[in-house]
Design an enzyme around this catalytic site. Structure first.
Site, PDB file in Angstrom:
ATOM      1  N   CYS A 401      46.442  22.434  62.851  1.00  0.00           N
ATOM      2  CA  CYS A 401      46.538  23.696  63.570  1.00  0.00           C
ATOM      3  C   CYS A 401      47.503  23.561  64.756  1.00  0.00           C
ATOM      4  O   CYS A 401      48.704  23.489  64.542  1.00  0.00           O
ATOM      5  CB  CYS A 401      45.152  24.176  63.982  1.00  0.00           C
ATOM      6  SG  CYS A 401      45.110  25.947  64.229  1.00  0.00           S
ATOM      7  N   HIS A 528      42.348  24.146  59.055  1.00  0.00           N
ATOM      8  CA  HIS A 528      41.518  23.012  59.492  1.00  0.00           C
ATOM      9  C   HIS A 528      40.841  22.379  58.271  1.00  0.00           C
ATOM     10  O   HIS A 528      39.727  22.776  57.916  1.00  0.00           O
ATOM     11  CB  HIS A 528      40.427  23.499  60.449  1.00  0.00           C
ATOM     12  CG  HIS A 528      40.939  23.930  61.781  1.00  0.00           C
ATOM     13  ND1 HIS A 528      40.994  23.095  62.865  1.00  0.00           N
ATOM     14  CD2 HIS A 528      41.437  25.118  62.196  1.00  0.00           C
ATOM     15  CE1 HIS A 528      41.495  23.748  63.900  1.00  0.00           C
ATOM     16  NE2 HIS A 528      41.768  24.978  63.521  1.00  0.00           N
ATOM     17  N   GLU A 530      39.322  19.725  58.026  1.00  0.00           N
ATOM     18  CA  GLU A 530      38.122  18.945  58.366  1.00  0.00           C
ATOM     19  C   GLU A 530      36.820  19.682  58.057  1.00  0.00           C
ATOM     20  O   GLU A 530      35.793  19.058  57.799  1.00  0.00           O
ATOM     21  CB  GLU A 530      38.149  18.516  59.843  1.00  0.00           C
ATOM     22  CG  GLU A 530      38.003  19.623  60.896  1.00  0.00           C
ATOM     23  CD  GLU A 530      39.336  20.238  61.314  1.00  0.00           C
ATOM     24  OE1 GLU A 530      40.298  20.176  60.518  1.00  0.00           O
ATOM     25  OE2 GLU A 530      39.398  20.809  62.419  1.00  0.00           O
TER      26      GLU A 530
HETATM   27  N1  GLN Z   1      46.361  27.550  70.015  1.00  0.00           N
HETATM   28  C1  GLN Z   1      46.900  27.630  68.700  1.00  0.00           C
HETATM   29  C2  GLN Z   1      46.791  29.033  68.113  1.00  0.00           C
HETATM   30  O1  GLN Z   1      46.053  29.857  68.605  1.00  0.00           O
HETATM   31  C3  GLN Z   1      46.236  26.640  67.789  1.00  0.00           C
HETATM   32  C4  GLN Z   1      44.797  26.939  67.524  1.00  0.00           C
HETATM   33  C5  GLN Z   1      44.047  25.788  66.971  1.00  0.00           C
HETATM   34  O2  GLN Z   1      44.525  24.649  66.991  1.00  0.00           O
HETATM   35  N2  GLN Z   1      42.839  26.019  66.479  1.00  0.00           N
HETATM   36  O3  GLN Z   1      47.455  29.339  67.158  1.00  0.00           O
END
Ligand code: GLN
Length: 610
Positions: A401, A528, A530
């Site tokens: 992410c 994600h 995970e």
């Molecule tokens: N801050 C980034 C976004 O909003 C990444 C978010 C995250 O890593 N969950 O896109």
């Protein structure tokens, strides 16, 4: 229609007893006896969900397929039971009050005074009954048993409406359909070395005073309870000695279901739930082997976790679990080196040289680098430096992410020479916005703009590492939680410079996976992975990272080289990979290598990574 059976797990004496793991383990044990199990977690706090809570204070925000942002305990349930829960499986005080107040505004209470008893308590019971019926294991129809975990400790003011509701609920569902397991603490006073029962006696008395009678006691303690201590507890708490289980300290949490089984917790539960004779003996062969292998692994794989909330490991719980699943599949002992991203930055060199040196030493000593998700700009520069270091030195890298966005920013800066390339999250005025705000819905309305839950990623090429790791599938579904995205206008520029976007959404506008082909393992994912990793079914991208870190990536990729072969002859794939898995395995682990190896290999060859 068959009646749903409920197992309620409460906690007493102190918080942090591992109630969530205990409840998940109970669920797993019942599942191993052939029952279908679902679960509900009750969090008596006022937030409607965990989405707004700081992972630094409260641990990670777990994300479900339906986009629910929930307590991390739901992650334990999903991993232990291998189920997919819904946002409604997490009840909070906020959600219940919201529901009741919405009803009140609609006039549904027909002019009555709306009160905690009966309106809030009724809403809680109805919610539990409704959610327990939702199938979560991919099969049709409701589960047999619903494990309900009540967060907090008996006696907390905010859990009172739930206790009252659950007391009424036990009558409502009737004897034989409700089993209460109370998790408590039996401390040992060092001076006398004696196991003390008084705290448990008090907490059981508290529970009874609130109208709930425990059927089973699960006592946390450092060692197994002495027989006379059990007798004493039995006498004072009115719970028979066979219904008193000790959860003593074990080397890893996968042993908890085994502890419960060895002490016949399932029989005690079946007795209370009138299930003796219907359920079979628990079969936990694969689980047992994995728990024991995990204890015997000694050759380390060092992963540098370059993040922000490094003070509380629960902030990255699912990432740690996914790393563990992958390490066990590769027969390595996972060692996570926590690096506070800001310690890698130049400012730290001037302000705190020791911290700076220590951080770089850890990074340089790592076999793999992982930059997890995150929000806000603290430590961003340090994360960029970590990604650059991994890219330039051929160190296996996984960016999740924010970590993926970091990899793109770093590439734009270092390779395209766009020195001010940035995400508009950190610099709204950058001339080279390579990561931008791209909401799925309204661009002007800020609320609810997060892209949350399961979304589909389509692979763009068939000769990249990620598609092979995912079993050469055309698309995958993974969970998301972000607002910002790689700027589609800069994609061609980045691709011309060698950065490949190997996975995109169905429109082709949102970049989901980024890869460097001429690097041993350099992958970023906007999702994600995970959250869908499971013991015995490691997430594909984590497995790739760990395999690359310990020299097993080629073998892992080869095993799944041809999707066609894999699907028509999975046996061959398994056999060729077993060799890899048996390398580096010692003693006890060798005996069981096939069991675990098969599960892991099967999962990634088949793309069954959830
Ligand atoms: N801050 C980034 C976004 O909003 C990444 C978010 C995250 O890593 N969950 O896109």
């Amino acid at each position: 229609m068959k009646k749903m059976k409920y197992v309620l797990v409460t906690g007493g004496v102190v918080s942090g007893l591992g109630k969530g793991v205990t409840a998940s383990s109970i669920g797993l044990l019942l599942k191993a006896c052939g029952l279908r199990v679902t679960s509900i977690k009750i969090d008596p706090y006022l937030n409607s969900d965990a989405g707004t809570m700081s992972p630094f204070e409260h641990g990670e925000v777990f994300v479900l397929d339906d986009g629910g942002e929930v307590d991390l305990d739901l992650g334990n349930y999903e991993r232990f039971l291998d189920v997919k829960l819904t946002r409604d499986n997490n009840i909070t005080t906020g959600k219940i009050y919201q529901y009741v107040l919405d009803k009140e505004r609609r006039g549904d209470y027909l002019g009555k005074t709306v009160q905690v008893v009966p309106h809030i308590t009724d809403a809680i019971q109805e919610w539990i009954e409704r959610v327990a019926m939702i199938p979560v294991d991919g099969k049709e129809g409701p589960a047999d048993v619903c494990v309900i975990e009540l967060g907090g400790t008996i006696g907390d003011i905010e859990s009172m409406p739930f206790i009252e509701a659950l007391g009424q609920f036990s009558y409502r569902v009737g004897a034989g359909n409700f089993c209460l397991i109370h998790v408590s603490l039996v401390p040992v006073l060092n001076v006398v070395g004696e196991q003390k029962t008084k705290p448990t006696q008090h907490s059981v008395r508290g529970l009874r005073g609130l109208g709930l009678t425990p059927n089973i006691l699960a006592c946390r303690s450092t060692t197994a309870l002495d027989e006379n201590v059990k007798e004493k507890l039995s006498q004072f708490c009115h719970v028979s000695a066979e219904h008193i289980i000790t959860l003593y300290d074990v080397p890893n949490i996968w042993h908890i279901p085994l502890l419960l089984r060895d002490q016949k917790a399932h029989e005690a539960i079946f007795k209370v739930l009138n299930l003796l004779g219907t359920a079979k003996e628990p079969s936990l062969k694969e689980w047992t082997a994995r728990a024991e292998i995990c204890d015997t692994l000694h050759e380390p794989v060092r992963v540098a976790l370059v993040g922000k909330y490094t003070g509380l490991s629960d902030s990255y719980l699912s990432v740690l679990k996914a790393l563990l699943h992958a390490s066990v599949a590769c027969r390595k002992k996972l060692v996570v080196d926590w690096i506070a991203a800001s310690d890698l930055e130049d400012v730290t060199e001037t302000e705190n040289l020791d911290a700076y040196k220590a951080a770089w030493k850890l990074l340089k000593g790592a076999d793999a680098v992982l930059v997890p998700g995150g929000f806000g700009d603290r430590g961003v520069q340090g994360k960029i430096l970590a990604a650059k270091y991994a890219r330039e030195n051929g160190i296996p890298f996984l960016g999740i992410c924010l970590g993926m966005q970091i990899a793109v920013i770093e590439y734009a800066r270092s390779v395209l020479g766009l020195k001010d390339a940035n995400s508009t999250e950190f610099d709204s005025n950058t001339r080279n916005p390579c990561v931008i705000f791209m909401p799925e819905g309204s661009k002007t309305h800020m609320g609810g703009t997060m892209r949350l839950g399961s979304r589909r990623t389509y692979f763009q090429v068939m000769d990249c590492k990620s598609v092979k790791l995912y079993g050469n599938r055309r698309f995958i579904d993974e969970r998301h939680r972000h607002r910002y995205e790689v700027n589609p206008d800069m994609v061609a520029h980045l691709e011309n410079a060698g950065l490949s976007f190997t996975g995109k959404d169905e429109t082709g506008c949102r970049m989901e996976i980024v890869e460097l082909h001429d690097h041993p393992y350099y992958i970023g994912a906007q999702f994600h992975p995970e959250f869908k990793s499971r013991p015995g079914k490691p997430s594909a991208l984590f497995l790739g990272l760990i395999a690359a870190a310990c020299g097993q990536l080629d073998a892992v990729l080869q095993g799944c080289e041809s999707r066609e072969k894999v699907s028509c002859d999975i046996g061959n794939c398994l056999n060729s990979n077993k060799k890899v898995y048996q390398k580096n395995v010692n003693g006890y682990a060798t005996k069981h290598a096939n069991i675990i190896g098969d599960a892991a290999i099967y999962s990634y060859c088949n793309g069954v990574h959830s």
